[in-house]
Design a protein around this motif. Structure first.
Motif, PDB file in Angstrom:
ATOM      1  N   ASP A 431       0.830  -1.206   0.000  1.00  0.00           N
ATOM      2  CA  ASP A 431       0.000   0.000   0.000  1.00  0.00           C
ATOM      3  C   ASP A 431       0.865   1.257   0.000  1.00  0.00           C
ATOM      4  N   ALA A 432       1.989   1.155   0.714  1.00  0.00           N
ATOM      5  CA  ALA A 432       2.891   2.319   0.769  1.00  0.00           C
ATOM      6  C   ALA A 432       3.483   2.600  -0.619  1.00  0.00           C
ATOM      7  N   LEU A 433       3.803   1.527  -1.358  1.00  0.00           N
ATOM      8  CA  LEU A 433       4.350   1.729  -2.709  1.00  0.00           C
ATOM      9  C   LEU A 433       3.336   2.490  -3.557  1.00  0.00           C
ATOM     10  N   ALA A 434       2.070   2.058  -3.456  1.00  0.00           N
ATOM     11  CA  ALA A 434       1.020   2.716  -4.232  1.00  0.00           C
ATOM     12  C   ALA A 434       0.889   4.180  -3.819  1.00  0.00           C
ATOM     13  N   GLN A 435       1.040   4.419  -2.522  1.00  0.00           N
ATOM     14  CA  GLN A 435       0.842   5.778  -2.018  1.00  0.00           C
ATOM     15  C   GLN A 435       2.006   6.717  -2.350  1.00  0.00           C
ATOM     16  N   TYR A 436       3.219   6.196  -2.286  1.00  0.00           N
ATOM     17  CA  TYR A 436       4.369   7.094  -2.396  1.00  0.00           C
ATOM     18  C   TYR A 436       5.065   7.062  -3.760  1.00  0.00           C
ATOM     19  N   SER A 437       4.560   6.247  -4.706  1.00  0.00           N
ATOM     20  CA  SER A 437       5.229   6.210  -6.013  1.00  0.00           C
ATOM     21  C   SER A 437       4.642   7.240  -6.956  1.00  0.00           C
ATOM     22  N   ASP A 438       5.434   7.607  -7.916  1.00  0.00           N
ATOM     23  CA  ASP A 438       4.959   8.448  -8.999  1.00  0.00           C
ATOM     24  C   ASP A 438       3.902   7.649  -9.782  1.00  0.00           C
ATOM     25  N   PRO A 439       2.750   8.243 -10.111  1.00  0.00           N
ATOM     26  CA  PRO A 439       1.691   7.492 -10.798  1.00  0.00           C
ATOM     27  C   PRO A 439       2.158   6.856 -12.114  1.00  0.00           C
ATOM     28  N   ALA A 440       3.013   7.547 -12.837  1.00  0.00           N
ATOM     29  CA  ALA A 440       3.485   6.998 -14.118  1.00  0.00           C
ATOM     30  C   ALA A 440       4.351   5.756 -13.867  1.00  0.00           C
ATOM     31  N   GLU A 441       5.118   5.802 -12.792  1.00  0.00           N
ATOM     32  CA  GLU A 441       5.986   4.675 -12.437  1.00  0.00           C
ATOM     33  C   GLU A 441       5.129   3.448 -12.085  1.00  0.00           C
ATOM     34  N   LEU A 442       4.089   3.711 -11.297  1.00  0.00           N
ATOM     35  CA  LEU A 442       3.183   2.616 -10.899  1.00  0.00           C
ATOM     36  C   LEU A 442       2.496   2.012 -12.109  1.00  0.00           C
ATOM     37  N   GLN A 443       2.053   2.890 -13.021  1.00  0.00           N
ATOM     38  CA  GLN A 443       1.360   2.403 -14.211  1.00  0.00           C
ATOM     39  C   GLN A 443       2.300   1.561 -15.076  1.00  0.00           C
ATOM     40  N   LEU A 444       3.557   1.977 -15.168  1.00  0.00           N
ATOM     41  CA  LEU A 444       4.546   1.182 -15.916  1.00  0.00           C
ATOM     42  C   LEU A 444       4.708  -0.200 -15.288  1.00  0.00           C
ATOM     43  N   MET A 445       4.749  -0.232 -13.970  1.00  0.00           N
ATOM     44  CA  MET A 445       4.890  -1.519 -13.278  1.00  0.00           C
ATOM     45  C   MET A 445       3.682  -2.413 -13.589  1.00  0.00           C
ATOM     46  N   ARG A 446       2.494  -1.822 -13.557  1.00  0.00           N
ATOM     47  CA  ARG A 446       1.277  -2.609 -13.847  1.00  0.00           C
ATOM     48  C   ARG A 446       1.297  -3.111 -15.286  1.00  0.00           C
ATOM     49  N   THR A 447       1.765  -2.264 -16.196  1.00  0.00           N
ATOM     50  CA  THR A 447       1.828  -2.656 -17.606  1.00  0.00           C
ATOM     51  C   THR A 447       2.768  -3.846 -17.781  1.00  0.00           C
ATOM     52  N   LEU A 448       3.890  -3.800 -17.106  1.00  0.00           N
ATOM     53  CA  LEU A 448       4.853  -4.906 -17.193  1.00  0.00           C
ATOM     54  C   LEU A 448       4.250  -6.186 -16.621  1.00  0.00           C
ATOM     55  N   LYS A 449       3.606  -6.052 -15.476  1.00  0.00           N
ATOM     56  CA  LYS A 449       2.998  -7.224 -14.823  1.00  0.00           C
ATOM     57  C   LYS A 449       1.946  -7.840 -15.755  1.00  0.00           C
ATOM     58  N   GLN A 450       1.121  -6.986 -16.332  1.00  0.00           N
ATOM     59  CA  GLN A 450       0.057  -7.450 -17.229  1.00  0.00           C
ATOM     60  C   GLN A 450       0.655  -8.152 -18.453  1.00  0.00           C
ATOM     61  N   ALA A 451       1.755  -7.612 -18.968  1.00  0.00           N
ATOM     62  CA  ALA A 451       2.366  -8.198 -20.165  1.00  0.00           C
ATOM     63  C   ALA A 451       3.000  -9.553 -19.868  1.00  0.00           C
ATOM     64  N   LEU A 452       3.624  -9.671 -18.714  1.00  0.00           N
ATOM     65  CA  LEU A 452       4.370 -10.893 -18.417  1.00  0.00           C
ATOM     66  C   LEU A 452       3.538 -11.951 -17.699  1.00  0.00           C
ATOM     67  N   ASP A 453       2.466 -11.513 -17.054  1.00  0.00           N
ATOM     68  CA  ASP A 453       1.661 -12.460 -16.268  1.00  0.00           C
ATOM     69  C   ASP A 453       0.189 -12.072 -16.388  1.00  0.00           C
ATOM     70  N   PRO A 454      -0.359 -12.198 -17.601  1.00  0.00           N
ATOM     71  CA  PRO A 454      -1.719 -11.672 -17.831  1.00  0.00           C
ATOM     72  C   PRO A 454      -2.778 -12.326 -16.949  1.00  0.00           C
ATOM     73  N   ALA A 455      -2.568 -13.582 -16.559  1.00  0.00           N
ATOM     74  CA  ALA A 455      -3.582 -14.249 -15.720  1.00  0.00           C
ATOM     75  C   ALA A 455      -3.325 -14.000 -14.227  1.00  0.00           C
ATOM     76  N   ASN A 456      -2.290 -13.243 -13.913  1.00  0.00           N
ATOM     77  CA  ASN A 456      -1.953 -12.917 -12.521  1.00  0.00           C
ATOM     78  C   ASN A 456      -1.831 -14.169 -11.643  1.00  0.00           C
ATOM     79  N   ILE A 457      -1.004 -15.110 -12.105  1.00  0.00           N
ATOM     80  CA  ILE A 457      -0.803 -16.319 -11.283  1.00  0.00           C
ATOM     81  C   ILE A 457       0.516 -16.267 -10.502  1.00  0.00           C
ATOM     82  N   LEU A 458       1.392 -15.333 -10.857  1.00  0.00           N
ATOM     83  CA  LEU A 458       2.702 -15.299 -10.184  1.00  0.00           C
ATOM     84  C   LEU A 458       2.660 -14.378  -8.972  1.00  0.00           C
ATOM     85  N   ASN A 459       2.719 -14.979  -7.819  1.00  0.00           N
ATOM     86  CA  ASN A 459       2.735 -14.257  -6.540  1.00  0.00           C
ATOM     87  C   ASN A 459       1.711 -13.115  -6.496  1.00  0.00           C
ATOM     88  N   PRO A 460       0.431 -13.418  -6.774  1.00  0.00           N
ATOM     89  CA  PRO A 460      -0.574 -12.348  -6.799  1.00  0.00           C
ATOM     90  C   PRO A 460      -0.681 -11.664  -5.435  1.00  0.00           C
TER      91      PRO A 460
END
Ligand code: FAD
Ligand code: MLT
Ligand code: ZN
Length: 464
Positions: A431-460
């Motif tokens: 939660d702290a990462l979400a709160q204190y990160s730059d929004p663009a940085e967070l969105q990039l992280m989500r984009t990477l996660k979605q690209a590499l693990d679209p079904a969200n099975i890796l350590n969800p």
């Protein structure tokens, strides 16, 4: 679910899976007892092909997988959730040193090798693998990369990220990416290994690593110093780095309270100096045997009032005793009671100001908090931890703990620091990462996660 578990058990074969609740228990609990989960099975694959087969089955059945190394992590990342549907993939049977190349100063190993065994394999050929931390007898090299671990030698050699030449990773769909390279230079496209380092099992399972080795630094001198202020520690560090360039291997700051916890809770550790001084520094410098440069520097610092007292180890056994003090702090904190851990980075020059201001704000805003400060001051990485009075439990503890963390993280933001320098995010800091990160940085992280693990099975549920 049962049919999936049966298929997974069949991949690793008899004796390589665990469902017995008692045997599973240590793998379902964070080492300080702060998080408990549940799992349908723990699998112990013996090679990369088995990990790939496991992930193919998990991808087709949408089964969540929690990669686990030595379970020494600080953020709950290796613990499954409470649903009982997640599968732990523990790498401990993948513990082969694949290749040590003394001429190339490189080592290739299975991800499940214990860090201390990797260090020993390097020593056998007269080389050094410098990653070193308190949990090195249990944590695995794959876990170290997955958390981008730091430890005590970052000042000279860098973090796990800097020490890595290549990785072998199994992706969410079971594809094996053989990124094991032992090259020093490689600009052929994106540097994909860096995606997986520090990804805490959310983008792939690291099954093999290629790391850098270094020349044996030779004679190491270890000293334990008492100081009046943290400012003096920072100035002393700058002086050591200037006068003994490339020699300072480790430079650790320890507060009076952290040392007193070791004295109170770890009976077989002897304190080198009285625990009445405000601050201590433990340092390692690599200098020739006959050199008296360390003695001269320290004497000059004492004469100028920068150092109040000092102990120099006379031999390796004494140096190990001094380091035992430092490495016992985490365990001593655990025995003191439930604590609040922070793993922050601040620009080194602003550290003294940070310490004064953090203490001032805590006194005003959460007077119940008892700060326990120590850390890798040479890297600007402080463990600005805190305890609360034992009487505070449950919701009241949680409420005050959040206030303590908010005070610290807001100040970290103000000085241009980071909420995580070496332990990662896991569950505790999500939660702290979400709160204190730059929004663009967070969105990039989500984009990477979605690209590499679209079904969200890796350590969800971990990191983001
Ligand atoms: P685990 O705890 O098992 O896992 C940690 C995370 O990595 C989890 O998210 C897990 O899912 C993931 N993971 C594990 N293995 C893999 C893999 N093969 N592939 C993909 N994901 C994986 N850390 C520091 O940085 N500096 C310190 O100074 C330091 N001191 C410590 C002192 C003590 C006494 C202890 C107990 C820990 C300390 N740590 C320190 C914490 C450190 O981060 C971990 O000990 C270590 O890096 C994690 O390795 P592990 O094998 O135990 O991983
Ligand atoms: C250490 O440096 O000893 C650990 O990373 C810190 C901790 O236990 O908070
Ligand atoms: Zn640390």
């Amino acid at each position: 679910m049962n049919a999936t578990v049966d298929r997974l058990k069949a991949i690793v074969g008899p004796g390589a899976w665990v469902t017995d609740p008692e045997a599973l228990q240590p793998h379902l609990t964070e080492w300080r007892g702060r998080l408990h989960g549940s799992a349908s099975v723990m699998l112990l694959p013996k090679n990369t092909a088995e990990v790939a087969e496991i992930l193919r089955v998990c991808a087709s059945t949408r089964t969540a997988v929690v990669p686990q190394g030595g379970n020494t992590g600080m953020c709950g990342g290796a613990i499954p959730d409470e649903s009982g549907t997640q599968v732990i993939v523990n790498l401990r049977r993948m513990n082969r040193i694949r290749q040590v190349d003394a001429l190339n100063f490189s080592l290739v190993a299975d991800a499940g090798c214990v860090l201390a065994d990797v260090q020993a394999a390097a020593r056998e050929v007269g080389r050094m693998f410098p990653l070193s931390l308190g949990g090195e007898g249990s944590c695995q090299i794959g876990g170290n990369l997955a958390t981008n671990a730091g430890g005590i030698n970052v000042l000279r050699y860098g973090t796990a990220r800097d020490l890595t030449l290549g990785v072998e990773v199994v992706l969410a769909d079971g594809t094996i990416w053989d990124g094991i390279r032992t090259l020093r230079k490689n600009t052929a496209g994106y540097d994909l290994k860096q995606l997986f380092i520090g990804s805490e099992g959310t983008l792939g399972i690291i099954t093999g690593v290629a790391v850098k080795l270094f020349p044996d630094p030779g004679h190491i001198r270890t000293a334990f110093l008492a100081l009046a202020t943290a400012q003096q520690a920072i100035e002393l560090l700058a002086e050591f780095r200037t006068r003994l360039p490339e020699s300072v291997q480790a430079f650790e700051l320890i507060s009076k309270r952290a040392l007193s916890y070791v004295a109170r809770h770890i009976p077989d550790v002897r304190l080198p100096l009285d625990d009445g001084y405000p601050w201590y520094v433990l340092l390692d410098v690599a200098i020739p045997d006959q050199s008296d440069a360390l003695e001269r520097l320290l004497q000059a610092a004492i004469d100028r009032g920068m150092v109040t007292d000092a102990v120099l180890a006379k031999n390796v056994a004494e140096a190990e005793q001094l380091w035992r003090v430092r490495h016992s702090i985490s365990e001593a904190e655990k025995r003191e009671g439930r604590g609040i851990k922070h793993d922050i980075a601040v620009p080194i020059g602003r550290m003294p100001e940070f310490l004064v201001e953090a203490s001032r704000r805590l006194t005003v805003q959460v007077p119940e908090a008892i700060p326990v400060v120590f850390g890798h001051v040479g890297d600007g990485n402080l463990h600005y931890n805190a305890h609360l009075p034992a009487a505070l439990q449950g919701a009241e503890f949680d409420r005050l703990a959040l206030r303590v963390t908010t005070v610290i993280y807001e100040l970290v933001q103000e000085v241009g620091g980071s909420i995580s320098a070496e332990h990662g995010i896991g569950v505790f800091k999500r939660d702290a990462l979400a709160q204190y990160s730059d929004p663009a940085e967070l969105q990039l992280m989500r984009t990477l996660k979605q690209a590499l693990d679209p079904a969200n099975i890796l350590n969800p549920g971990k990191v983001i």
